[in-house]
Design a protein around this motif. Structure first.
Motif, mmCIF file in Angstrom:
data_model
loop_
_atom_site.group_PDB
_atom_site.id
_atom_site.type_symbol
_atom_site.label_atom_id
_atom_site.label_comp_id
_atom_site.label_asym_id
_atom_site.label_seq_id
_atom_site.Cartn_x
_atom_site.Cartn_y
_atom_site.Cartn_z
ATOM 1 N N ALA A 21 -3.234 -6.423 3.992
ATOM 2 C CA ALA A 21 -2.733 -5.190 3.121
ATOM 3 C C ALA A 21 -3.853 -4.302 2.879
ATOM 4 O O ALA A 21 -3.286 -2.938 2.977
ATOM 5 C CB ALA A 21 -1.953 -5.755 1.746
ATOM 6 N N GLU A 22 -4.947 -4.740 2.647
ATOM 7 C CA GLU A 22 -6.135 -3.874 2.610
ATOM 8 C C GLU A 22 -6.338 -2.893 3.695
ATOM 9 O O GLU A 22 -6.990 -1.902 3.557
ATOM 10 C CB GLU A 22 -7.423 -4.477 2.226
ATOM 11 C CG GLU A 22 -7.214 -5.097 0.854
ATOM 12 C CD GLU A 22 -6.611 -6.566 0.888
ATOM 13 O OE1 GLU A 22 -6.129 -6.869 1.983
ATOM 14 O OE2 GLU A 22 -6.368 -7.165 -0.181
ATOM 15 N N LEU A 27 -3.718 -0.224 -2.554
ATOM 16 C CA LEU A 27 -2.991 -0.611 -3.737
ATOM 17 C C LEU A 27 -2.785 -2.147 -3.681
ATOM 18 O O LEU A 27 -2.323 -2.450 -2.448
ATOM 19 C CB LEU A 27 -1.481 -0.047 -3.620
ATOM 20 C CG LEU A 27 -1.765 1.660 -4.084
ATOM 21 C CD1 LEU A 27 -0.429 2.237 -3.887
ATOM 22 C CD2 LEU A 27 -2.280 1.768 -5.134
ATOM 23 N N THR A 28 -2.985 -2.792 -4.749
ATOM 24 C CA THR A 28 -2.818 -4.492 -4.632
ATOM 25 C C THR A 28 -1.273 -4.636 -4.657
ATOM 26 O O THR A 28 -0.588 -4.335 -5.796
ATOM 27 C CB THR A 28 -3.523 -4.944 -5.776
ATOM 28 O OG1 THR A 28 -5.231 -4.706 -5.452
ATOM 29 C CG2 THR A 28 -3.631 -6.529 -5.589
ATOM 30 N N THR A 29 -0.538 -5.481 -3.623
ATOM 31 C CA THR A 29 0.746 -6.003 -3.838
ATOM 32 C C THR A 29 0.551 -7.233 -4.919
ATOM 33 O O THR A 29 -0.037 -8.066 -4.837
ATOM 34 C CB THR A 29 1.209 -6.569 -2.630
ATOM 35 O OG1 THR A 29 1.132 -5.371 -1.547
ATOM 36 C CG2 THR A 29 2.598 -6.910 -2.729
ATOM 37 N N PRO A 30 1.768 -7.179 -6.064
ATOM 38 C CA PRO A 30 1.712 -7.978 -7.075
ATOM 39 C C PRO A 30 2.159 -9.295 -6.386
ATOM 40 O O PRO A 30 3.059 -9.296 -5.403
ATOM 41 C CB PRO A 30 2.532 -7.351 -7.970
ATOM 42 C CG PRO A 30 3.226 -6.291 -7.211
ATOM 43 C CD PRO A 30 2.616 -5.711 -6.216
ATOM 44 N N GLU A 31 1.736 -10.314 -6.875
ATOM 45 C CA GLU A 31 2.236 -11.501 -6.474
ATOM 46 C C GLU A 31 3.774 -12.089 -6.674
ATOM 47 O O GLU A 31 4.596 -12.592 -6.138
ATOM 48 C CB GLU A 31 1.355 -12.926 -7.079
ATOM 49 C CG GLU A 31 0.064 -12.653 -6.415
ATOM 50 C CD GLU A 31 -0.957 -13.984 -6.983
ATOM 51 O OE1 GLU A 31 -0.311 -14.827 -7.701
ATOM 52 O OE2 GLU A 31 -2.169 -14.044 -6.769
ATOM 53 N N LEU A 108 4.223 -7.169 9.445
ATOM 54 C CA LEU A 108 3.173 -6.429 8.753
ATOM 55 C C LEU A 108 2.938 -7.120 7.280
ATOM 56 O O LEU A 108 3.847 -7.467 6.896
ATOM 57 C CB LEU A 108 3.058 -5.017 8.573
ATOM 58 C CG LEU A 108 2.674 -4.218 10.057
ATOM 59 C CD1 LEU A 108 3.470 -4.592 11.187
ATOM 60 C CD2 LEU A 108 2.565 -2.666 9.840
ATOM 61 N N PRO A 109 1.713 -6.758 6.535
ATOM 62 C CA PRO A 109 1.412 -7.212 5.320
ATOM 63 C C PRO A 109 2.575 -6.618 4.513
ATOM 64 O O PRO A 109 2.785 -5.235 4.584
ATOM 65 C CB PRO A 109 0.065 -6.914 4.990
ATOM 66 C CG PRO A 109 -0.580 -6.936 6.273
ATOM 67 C CD PRO A 109 0.392 -6.534 7.289
ATOM 68 N N ARG A 110 2.872 -7.279 3.238
ATOM 69 C CA ARG A 110 3.787 -6.689 2.264
ATOM 70 C C ARG A 110 3.133 -5.665 1.474
ATOM 71 O O ARG A 110 1.946 -5.821 1.105
ATOM 72 C CB ARG A 110 4.203 -7.778 1.535
ATOM 73 C CG ARG A 110 5.277 -8.432 2.202
ATOM 74 C CD ARG A 110 5.531 -9.976 1.240
ATOM 75 N NE ARG A 110 6.216 -9.786 0.205
ATOM 76 C CZ ARG A 110 5.929 -9.749 -1.097
ATOM 77 N NH1 ARG A 110 4.671 -10.107 -1.348
ATOM 78 N NH2 ARG A 110 6.870 -9.510 -2.205
ATOM 79 N N LEU A 111 3.653 -4.494 1.459
ATOM 80 C CA LEU A 111 2.999 -3.327 0.839
ATOM 81 C C LEU A 111 3.651 -2.915 -0.517
ATOM 82 O O LEU A 111 4.935 -2.729 -0.507
ATOM 83 C CB LEU A 111 2.836 -2.081 1.906
ATOM 84 C CG LEU A 111 2.043 -2.554 3.227
ATOM 85 C CD1 LEU A 111 2.190 -1.263 4.178
ATOM 86 C CD2 LEU A 111 0.678 -3.203 2.878
#
Length: 232
Positions: A21-22, A27-31, A108-111
């Motif tokens: 994601a980085e 922005l950090t994706t919440p768990e 792709l990673p979750r954003l």
């Protein structure tokens, strides 16, 4: 029918194997929490034009993101099996895309988009059997276009945009469309990963007119100076 993607896909697919994601956002994706959604990043190819990406322009009358270009996509429905199902269903509902014409290649990673509290999974796909597409609901979608990668990476078509809120991020001006926000951020990262990016003037900054709509944060950064280096 050969559904294998063409060789120009290979560098991008190889890089996505280690993508985080980085690589797309600060922005950090919440768990936990957030509304699950997905968008379809659909790459096709036209003879004499080369690779392109399918983008729609939202209707100017919408409450959120009015007139803004975007990938087809939206919130997950209870009946969707996964992010791929969401992206394909939404693309069918928005632009009449035939899911059978698409080969999904990667998720792709979750954003995280905090202004709308969406957790978005971009779904990368190869359009192995392109066909005409069009807005199915003109009240929601105003226009659909296939934007050539060659034009997206043309230095003359790249810039930074600055929203009245102070948010700044990458943008593309192609075929009468100003692509910015989340969509432009994801595109910028993918073009870099594929090795297609060409040097462009990072000093070119365009102010977005105030519209009253809250901007979606760009995948990439919210500071122009951080965009001076590679996204990877």
């Amino acid at each position: 029918m050969n559904r294998r993607p063409p060789p120009w896909f290979d560098p991008l697919l190889g890089r996505l194997g280690t993508a985080r994601a980085e690589d797309f956002t600060r922005l950090t994706t919440p768990e936990q929490g957030g509304r699950e959604s997905a968008v379809l990043v659909l790459l096709g190819e036209e003879p004499g034009v080369g690779p392109d990406v399918l983008v729609l322009q939202r209707a100017a009358t919408l409450r959120n993101h009015a007139g803004q270009p975007a990938f087809p996509g939206g919130a997950a429905d209870p009946g969707d099996a996964d992010a791929r199902a969401t992206a394909l269903r939404e693309a069918n509902e928005e632009v009449d895309l035939d899911p059978a014409s698409v080969t999904v290649l990667a998720e792709l990673p979750r954003l995280w988009i905090p202004v709308s509290e969406f957790v978005v999974t971009p779904v990368l796909a190869w359009w192995h059997s392109p066909h005409p597409v069009h807005p199915r609901e003109p009240a929601e979608v105003a226009h659909v276009a296939r934007l050539p990668v060659a034009e997206l990476v043309d230095p003359a078509n790249r810039m930074l945009v600055r929203h009245p809120s102070g948010w700044t991020g990458p943008a593309f001006s192609v075929r009468g469309m100003l692509v910015w926000g989340f969509t432009a951020g994801v595109l910028a990262a993918l073009l870099e990963m594929a090795g297609w990016t060409r040097p462009w003037p990072r000093s070119r900054v365009v102010d977005l007119p105030p519209t009253g709509a809250t901007p979606a944060p760009s995948a990439g950064t919210d500071r122009a100076d951080e965009l001076a280096g590679p996204l990877t």
